[in-house]
Design an enzyme around this catalytic site. Structure first.
Site, PDB file in Angstrom:
ATOM      1  N   ASP A 164      55.113  40.430  24.796  1.00  0.00           N
ATOM      2  CA  ASP A 164      55.816  41.480  24.279  1.00  0.00           C
ATOM      3  C   ASP A 164      57.184  41.799  25.158  1.00  0.00           C
ATOM      4  O   ASP A 164      56.708  41.907  26.381  1.00  0.00           O
ATOM      5  CB  ASP A 164      54.982  42.763  24.136  1.00  0.00           C
ATOM      6  CG  ASP A 164      55.390  43.576  22.781  1.00  0.00           C
ATOM      7  OD1 ASP A 164      56.680  43.891  22.399  1.00  0.00           O
ATOM      8  OD2 ASP A 164      54.485  44.305  22.322  1.00  0.00           O
TER       9      ASP A 164
ATOM     10  N   HIS B 225      66.014  43.039  23.892  1.00  0.00           N
ATOM     11  CA  HIS B 225      64.732  43.721  23.680  1.00  0.00           C
ATOM     12  C   HIS B 225      63.488  42.822  23.598  1.00  0.00           C
ATOM     13  O   HIS B 225      62.239  43.309  23.843  1.00  0.00           O
ATOM     14  CB  HIS B 225      64.737  44.554  22.186  1.00  0.00           C
ATOM     15  CG  HIS B 225      65.725  45.610  22.290  1.00  0.00           C
ATOM     16  ND1 HIS B 225      65.323  46.880  22.566  1.00  0.00           N
ATOM     17  CD2 HIS B 225      67.004  45.672  22.009  1.00  0.00           C
ATOM     18  CE1 HIS B 225      66.328  47.550  22.260  1.00  0.00           C
ATOM     19  NE2 HIS B 225      67.590  46.911  22.215  1.00  0.00           N
TER      20      HIS B 225
HETATM   21  P1  ADQ Z   1      58.636  46.165  18.547  1.00  0.00           P
HETATM   22  O1  ADQ Z   1      58.187  44.933  18.713  1.00  0.00           O
HETATM   23  O2  ADQ Z   1      58.738  46.891  17.026  1.00  0.00           O
HETATM   24  O3  ADQ Z   1      60.119  46.374  19.508  1.00  0.00           O
HETATM   25  P2  ADQ Z   1      57.221  48.359  20.208  1.00  0.00           P
HETATM   26  O4  ADQ Z   1      58.066  48.615  21.184  1.00  0.00           O
HETATM   27  O5  ADQ Z   1      55.799  48.558  20.218  1.00  0.00           O
HETATM   28  O6  ADQ Z   1      57.463  46.965  19.246  1.00  0.00           O
HETATM   29  O7  ADQ Z   1      57.293  49.374  18.822  1.00  0.00           O
HETATM   30  C1  ADQ Z   1      58.637  50.093  18.724  1.00  0.00           C
HETATM   31  C2  ADQ Z   1      58.464  51.518  17.940  1.00  0.00           C
HETATM   32  O8  ADQ Z   1      57.907  51.259  16.570  1.00  0.00           O
HETATM   33  C3  ADQ Z   1      57.791  52.404  18.800  1.00  0.00           C
HETATM   34  O9  ADQ Z   1      58.369  53.563  18.616  1.00  0.00           O
HETATM   35  C4  ADQ Z   1      56.217  52.476  17.805  1.00  0.00           C
HETATM   36  O10 ADQ Z   1      55.678  53.649  18.003  1.00  0.00           O
HETATM   37  C5  ADQ Z   1      56.912  52.073  16.691  1.00  0.00           C
HETATM   38  N1  ADQ Z   1      55.610  51.373  15.795  1.00  0.00           N
HETATM   39  C6  ADQ Z   1      55.009  50.356  16.144  1.00  0.00           C
HETATM   40  N2  ADQ Z   1      53.980  50.458  15.258  1.00  0.00           N
HETATM   41  C7  ADQ Z   1      54.101  51.387  14.531  1.00  0.00           C
HETATM   42  C8  ADQ Z   1      53.130  51.507  13.478  1.00  0.00           C
HETATM   43  N3  ADQ Z   1      52.258  51.035  12.991  1.00  0.00           N
HETATM   44  N4  ADQ Z   1      53.454  52.694  12.641  1.00  0.00           N
HETATM   45  C9  ADQ Z   1      54.658  53.459  12.953  1.00  0.00           C
HETATM   46  N5  ADQ Z   1      55.085  53.013  14.026  1.00  0.00           N
HETATM   47  C10 ADQ Z   1      55.131  52.137  14.695  1.00  0.00           C
HETATM   48  C11 ADQ Z   1      60.755  45.505  20.132  1.00  0.00           C
HETATM   49  C12 ADQ Z   1      60.223  44.573  21.355  1.00  0.00           C
HETATM   50  C13 ADQ Z   1      59.310  45.461  22.025  1.00  0.00           C
HETATM   51  C14 ADQ Z   1      60.361  46.485  22.624  1.00  0.00           C
HETATM   52  C15 ADQ Z   1      61.124  47.417  21.501  1.00  0.00           C
HETATM   53  C16 ADQ Z   1      62.054  48.146  22.266  1.00  0.00           C
HETATM   54  O11 ADQ Z   1      59.231  43.760  20.682  1.00  0.00           O
HETATM   55  O12 ADQ Z   1      58.832  44.651  23.153  1.00  0.00           O
HETATM   56  O13 ADQ Z   1      59.548  47.456  23.256  1.00  0.00           O
HETATM   57  O14 ADQ Z   1      61.748  46.478  20.715  1.00  0.00           O
HETATM   58  O15 ADQ Z   1      63.088  47.599  23.166  1.00  0.00           O
END
Ligand code: ADQ
Length: 456
Positions: A364, A156
């Site tokens: 990211d 991921h």
């Molecule tokens: P993350 O680093 O957690 O994931 P991201 O893909 O932006 O990053 O977010 C994952 C989920 O968490 C999203 O559905 C988002 O809405 C939710 N989320 C993020 N911040 C939040 C907040 N402040 N409050 C509530 N919900 C929140 C990792 C990798 C990413 C990759 C994902 C999926 O780092 O690059 O996109 O896995 O593969």
């Protein structure tokens, strides 16, 4: 159809009285498990004195099996090797990486524990899908114990360029263990290519074809499978959320001003301090925005027992405090920084009323917030996505305003263009991104990965 076995660090098991709150990934995986029947295996999230206790329960066609970890496992495997060695390294933060050998030993120990607990429950024709950097050596451990089933892996987070990867003392064995999979999936073609470059140039592997390499007698197929969201459903939720009490309260508090929204886990890879600096520059270089632009940043704490995360929290608080102290007036506060999370439903409403979605990670894998922001817009009055070129999502969302998060003035300029953008241009940009996300949603992601695994 064969049974699907999903393994991830944490298991998104249903909790009583709580449904519909799952994020995109859980939705996608659960859909596949429901369709074919299957097992979801991982850490329970609990820390117990002895650890290793396996608990399982069935819900419909899905079995959830979880095990506890000891405090030492948690410290060495999770906080240690996963989050203090691999996470910073794979996000190009060598300055923050800690390669303490005890962490590596814990990582291998917990992967071996996962393998030994998973193996007895496997069936001969299972298809196994392992997720993310916590579990890279798991297939190797399973193979050593005799597992013959097809095993796929999806990363991921980004895969770093070879020059960065070799800073990891055990880079060679980590890559060797990845070759125990039948299929390794990456978020982008760049990540996949970086892996291939390492295998061919640094490890002495050979290319079998465009996507398959051989290393130490093992063949592994690779592919880029950009993860996505449940676009159609999210758009519906956002439409419903447009007029809920919380969205109305936010709208009323912003009045006729322009709302810029950022939503992230509080993580140094997300570029939060640089983002605040770019917003500060917007107020400085384009003074008409003073009293007019409001920046809402939602960033709940994450991994707070890792020292680097405590530090970034302090830095972000002081950056927000500095900007508010310099620019706030008696009837306007430029930055609203909320150190807490909100439900998915509420967030969709917040996205919908914002003129700009500001997504500027320094690195990211994908960044699902960028895709969610697009899905949540009002088709008649869409907001503008300002997106870092270092997010995997930038490869697909080309109609966003793509920025370099290290270029503070450039990001401020993009914000200014977004605020001044005509409705026609906003609609045109939004339409092309939304249509793309409808064609490439979470179901498509999962189906293309699993099809490639079947064919591998
Ligand atoms: P993350 O680093 O957690 O994931 P991201 O893909 O932006 O990053 O977010 C994952 C989920 O968490 C999203 O559905 C988002 O809405 C939710 N989320 C993020 N911040 C939040 C907040 N402040 N409050 C509530 N919900 C929140 C990792 C990798 C990413 C990759 C994902 C999926 O780092 O690059 O996109 O896995 O593969």
């Amino acid at each position: 159809m064969s049974r699907l076995v999903v393994v991830s660090n944490r298991v998104s098991a249903p909790r009583q009285g709580r449904t519909g709150g799952e994020g995109g990934l859980a939705v996608g995986i659960l859909a596949a498990l429901r369709e074919r029947g299957g097992l979801w295996f991982g850490w329970s999230g609990k820390i117990t004195e002895l650890g290793g206790k396996l608990e399982s329960f069935d819900a419909g066609r899905i079995t959830y099996a979880t095990l506890d970890l000891t405090a030492r496992d948690y410290e060495e495997y999770y906080s240690g090797f996963a989050n203090r060695s691999l996470w910073p390294l794979f996000h190009y933060r060598l300055d923050l990486a800690d390669f303490t050998r005890r962490y590596l030993a814990g990582y291998q120990r917990v992967n071996a524990l996962f393998a030994s607990k998973l193996l007895p429950g496997l069936q001969a024709d299972d298809q196994i899908w392992i997720h993310d950097y916590h579990l890279i050596p798991l297939a190797d451990q399973l193979r050593q114990a005799g597992c013959k089933q097809k095993i796929g892996f999806f990363l991921h987070i980004p895969w770093p360029a070879p020059e960065v990867l070799v800073a990891l003392p055990n880079h060679r064995s980590l890559v060797n263990s990845l070759c125990a999979y039948d299929l390794v999936g990456f978020q982008t073609e760049t990540d996949r290519q970086a892996f291939i470059d390492y295998v061919l140039r640094d490890a002495g592997g050979t290319a079998i074809d465009e996507t398959t390499v051989e290393l130490n007698g093992r063949r592994v197929k690779t592919g880029a499978y950009p993860i996505s969201i449940d676009t159609g459903n999210l758009a519906k939720v956002a439409e419903e959320a447009a007029n809920t009490r919380h969205t109305e309260r936010l709208r009323a508090s912003v009045r006729d001003r322009d709302l810029i929204v950022g939503v992230d886990r509080l993580d140094y890879s997300k570029g939060l301090v640089a983002r605040v600096e770019a917003f500060e520059h917007l107020l400085k270089a384009y003074p008409a925005n003073r009293g007019r632009a409001v920046f809402l940043q939602i960033a709940p704490p994450s991994r707070s027992d890792v020292p680097e995360y405590q530090q970034i929290r302090g830095e972000l608080e002081s950056a927000c405090g500095r900007v508010n102290a310099a620019y706030a007036d008696f009837d306007w506060t430029p930055i609203r920084y909320l150190n807490k999370g909100f439900s998915r439903r509420l967030l969709t409403g917040f996205f919908r009323v914002s003129s700009i979605g500001l997504v500027t990670p320094l690195r990211d894998g994908m960044n699902l917030v960028a895709k969610e922001y697009v899905a949540c817009q009002d088709p008649d009055e869409p907001g503008v996505l300002v997106l870092s070129r270092f997010a995997g999502a930038a490869r697909e969302l080309e109609a966003a305003l793509i920025v370099n998060p290290y270029d503070t003035e450039g990001v401020a300029e993009a914000l200014q263009s977004a605020l001044a953008m005509s409705r026609d241009e906003r609609r045109e940009r939004w339409r092309s991104m939304y249509d793309y996300l409808v064609r490439h949603d979470i179901d498509g992601w999962r189906e293309s990965f699993l099809k490639a695994l079947s064919d591998a």
